[in-house]
Design a protein around this motif. Structure first.
Motif, PDB file in Angstrom:
ATOM      1  N   THR A  58       0.823  -1.212   0.000  1.00 29.98           N
ATOM      2  CA  THR A  58       0.000   0.000   0.000  1.00 29.98           C
ATOM      3  C   THR A  58       0.855   1.258   0.000  1.00 29.98           C
ATOM      4  O   THR A  58       0.411   2.316   0.439  1.00 29.98           O
ATOM      5  CB  THR A  58      -0.948   0.036   1.216  1.00 29.98           C
ATOM      6  N   ARG A  59       2.040   1.194  -0.492  1.00 27.19           N
ATOM      7  CA  ARG A  59       2.930   2.351  -0.511  1.00 27.19           C
ATOM      8  C   ARG A  59       2.375   3.495  -1.350  1.00 27.19           C
ATOM      9  O   ARG A  59       2.691   4.645  -1.104  1.00 27.19           O
ATOM     10  CB  ARG A  59       4.319   1.978  -1.056  1.00 27.19           C
ATOM     11  N   ARG A  60       1.591   3.227  -2.343  1.00 27.17           N
ATOM     12  CA  ARG A  60       1.073   4.300  -3.205  1.00 27.17           C
ATOM     13  C   ARG A  60      -0.189   4.945  -2.633  1.00 27.17           C
ATOM     14  O   ARG A  60      -0.644   5.954  -3.142  1.00 27.17           O
ATOM     15  CB  ARG A  60       0.788   3.759  -4.589  1.00 27.17           C
ATOM     16  N   VAL A  61      -0.744   4.382  -1.592  1.00 24.51           N
ATOM     17  CA  VAL A  61      -1.947   4.933  -0.970  1.00 24.51           C
ATOM     18  C   VAL A  61      -1.519   5.964   0.072  1.00 24.51           C
ATOM     19  O   VAL A  61      -0.616   5.724   0.868  1.00 24.51           O
ATOM     20  CB  VAL A  61      -2.776   3.810  -0.302  1.00 24.51           C
ATOM     21  N   ASP A  62      -2.173   7.098   0.061  1.00 28.26           N
ATOM     22  CA  ASP A  62      -1.846   8.155   1.014  1.00 28.26           C
ATOM     23  C   ASP A  62      -2.719   8.003   2.264  1.00 28.26           C
ATOM     24  O   ASP A  62      -3.919   8.258   2.242  1.00 28.26           O
ATOM     25  CB  ASP A  62      -2.080   9.521   0.373  1.00 28.26           C
ATOM     26  N   PHE A  63      -2.095   7.555   3.358  1.00 28.40           N
ATOM     27  CA  PHE A  63      -2.793   7.416   4.631  1.00 28.40           C
ATOM     28  C   PHE A  63      -2.621   8.652   5.506  1.00 28.40           C
ATOM     29  O   PHE A  63      -3.062   8.674   6.648  1.00 28.40           O
ATOM     30  CB  PHE A  63      -2.310   6.182   5.388  1.00 28.40           C
ATOM     31  N   GLY A  64      -1.931   9.640   5.012  1.00 26.12           N
ATOM     32  CA  GLY A  64      -1.730  10.884   5.753  1.00 26.12           C
ATOM     33  C   GLY A  64      -0.866  10.692   6.980  1.00 26.12           C
ATOM     34  O   GLY A  64       0.171  10.037   6.942  1.00 26.12           O
ATOM     35  N   ALA A  65      -1.318  11.255   8.085  1.00 25.32           N
ATOM     36  CA  ALA A  65      -0.543  11.217   9.323  1.00 25.32           C
ATOM     37  C   ALA A  65      -0.501   9.819   9.944  1.00 25.32           C
ATOM     38  O   ALA A  65       0.322   9.558  10.821  1.00 25.32           O
ATOM     39  CB  ALA A  65      -1.129  12.201  10.329  1.00 25.32           C
ATOM     40  N   LEU A  66      -1.369   8.923   9.506  1.00 23.86           N
ATOM     41  CA  LEU A  66      -1.379   7.565  10.055  1.00 23.86           C
ATOM     42  C   LEU A  66      -0.251   6.695   9.515  1.00 23.86           C
ATOM     43  O   LEU A  66       0.046   5.651  10.068  1.00 23.86           O
ATOM     44  CB  LEU A  66      -2.716   6.881   9.753  1.00 23.86           C
ATOM     45  N   ASP A  67       0.374   7.127   8.436  1.00 21.01           N
ATOM     46  CA  ASP A  67       1.389   6.330   7.764  1.00 21.01           C
ATOM     47  C   ASP A  67       2.757   6.548   8.406  1.00 21.01           C
ATOM     48  O   ASP A  67       3.623   7.220   7.855  1.00 21.01           O
ATOM     49  CB  ASP A  67       1.424   6.681   6.281  1.00 21.01           C
ATOM     50  N   THR A  68       2.937   5.975   9.592  1.00 16.84           N
ATOM     51  CA  THR A  68       4.217   6.070  10.288  1.00 16.84           C
ATOM     52  C   THR A  68       4.692   4.678  10.674  1.00 16.84           C
ATOM     53  O   THR A  68       3.898   3.739  10.765  1.00 16.84           O
ATOM     54  CB  THR A  68       4.100   6.926  11.572  1.00 16.84           C
ATOM     55  N   VAL A  69       5.970   4.571  10.891  1.00 17.63           N
ATOM     56  CA  VAL A  69       6.535   3.288  11.311  1.00 17.63           C
ATOM     57  C   VAL A  69       5.963   2.879  12.660  1.00 17.63           C
ATOM     58  O   VAL A  69       5.691   1.704  12.902  1.00 17.63           O
ATOM     59  CB  VAL A  69       8.076   3.373  11.385  1.00 17.63           C
ATOM     60  N   ARG A  70       5.750   3.838  13.526  1.00 17.43           N
ATOM     61  CA  ARG A  70       5.191   3.541  14.851  1.00 17.43           C
ATOM     62  C   ARG A  70       3.807   2.901  14.731  1.00 17.43           C
ATOM     63  O   ARG A  70       3.511   1.917  15.399  1.00 17.43           O
ATOM     64  CB  ARG A  70       5.104   4.811  15.690  1.00 17.43           C
ATOM     65  N   ASN A  71       2.964   3.440  13.869  1.00 19.15           N
ATOM     66  CA  ASN A  71       1.611   2.890  13.707  1.00 19.15           C
ATOM     67  C   ASN A  71       1.636   1.500  13.079  1.00 19.15           C
ATOM     68  O   ASN A  71       0.896   0.609  13.496  1.00 19.15           O
ATOM     69  CB  ASN A  71       0.751   3.830  12.877  1.00 19.15           C
ATOM     70  N   TRP A  72       2.463   1.319  12.059  1.00 17.50           N
ATOM     71  CA  TRP A  72       2.563  -0.003  11.433  1.00 17.50           C
ATOM     72  C   TRP A  72       3.153  -1.018  12.415  1.00 17.50           C
ATOM     73  O   TRP A  72       2.731  -2.171  12.456  1.00 17.50           O
ATOM     74  CB  TRP A  72       3.394   0.062  10.160  1.00 17.50           C
ATOM     75  N   SER A  73       4.115  -0.596  13.221  1.00 17.22           N
ATOM     76  CA  SER A  73       4.696  -1.491  14.224  1.00 17.22           C
ATOM     77  C   SER A  73       3.664  -1.840  15.299  1.00 17.22           C
ATOM     78  O   SER A  73       3.583  -2.985  15.740  1.00 17.22           O
ATOM     79  CB  SER A  73       5.916  -0.845  14.878  1.00 17.22           C
ATOM     80  N   ALA A  74       2.872  -0.852  15.708  1.00 16.46           N
ATOM     81  CA  ALA A  74       1.823  -1.100  16.700  1.00 16.46           C
ATOM     82  C   ALA A  74       0.785  -2.068  16.147  1.00 16.46           C
ATOM     83  O   ALA A  74       0.305  -2.955  16.872  1.00 16.46           O
ATOM     84  CB  ALA A  74       1.165   0.212  17.111  1.00 16.46           C
TER      85      ALA A  74
END
Length: 89
Positions: A58-74
């Motif tokens: 999903t790299r081409r999808v813009d998730f805005g501020a949610l697209d962080t390593v911290r969120n994906w790790s969580a």
């Protein structure tokens, strides 16, 4: 006339998330086999990799501020813990 591109994460961010996913996969496998003495399928032990593959594809999808390593790790940790709890109960 410059077109805004979606935020991109650095290659080191990808490595951090891959390390979290790998650690969760190994930890889940060890806890299920030796901690809980459960015999689960190979695919169940790979469940922590699902959020990582979702991140990659999903790299081409813009998730805005949610697209962080911290969120994906969580998310990866949450999936791991929920899988562990499902088989622990």
């Amino acid at each position: 006339m410059s077109e805004e591109s979606p935020p991109t994460l650095a290659p080191t961010d990808d490595l951090k998330l891959a390390a979290v996913a790998a650690g969760c996969t190994v930890g889940l496998t060890l806890l299920l086999q030796f901690g809980l003495d459960r015999d689960v399928s190979f695919l169940v032990r790979l469940v922590p990799l699902l959020p990582y593959f979702a991140y990659v594809f999903t790299r081409r999808v813009d998730f805005g501020a949610l697209d962080t390593v911290r969120n994906w790790s969580a998310l990866t940790l949450a999936v791991t813990v929920l899988t562990l709890l499902y088989y622990a109960v």
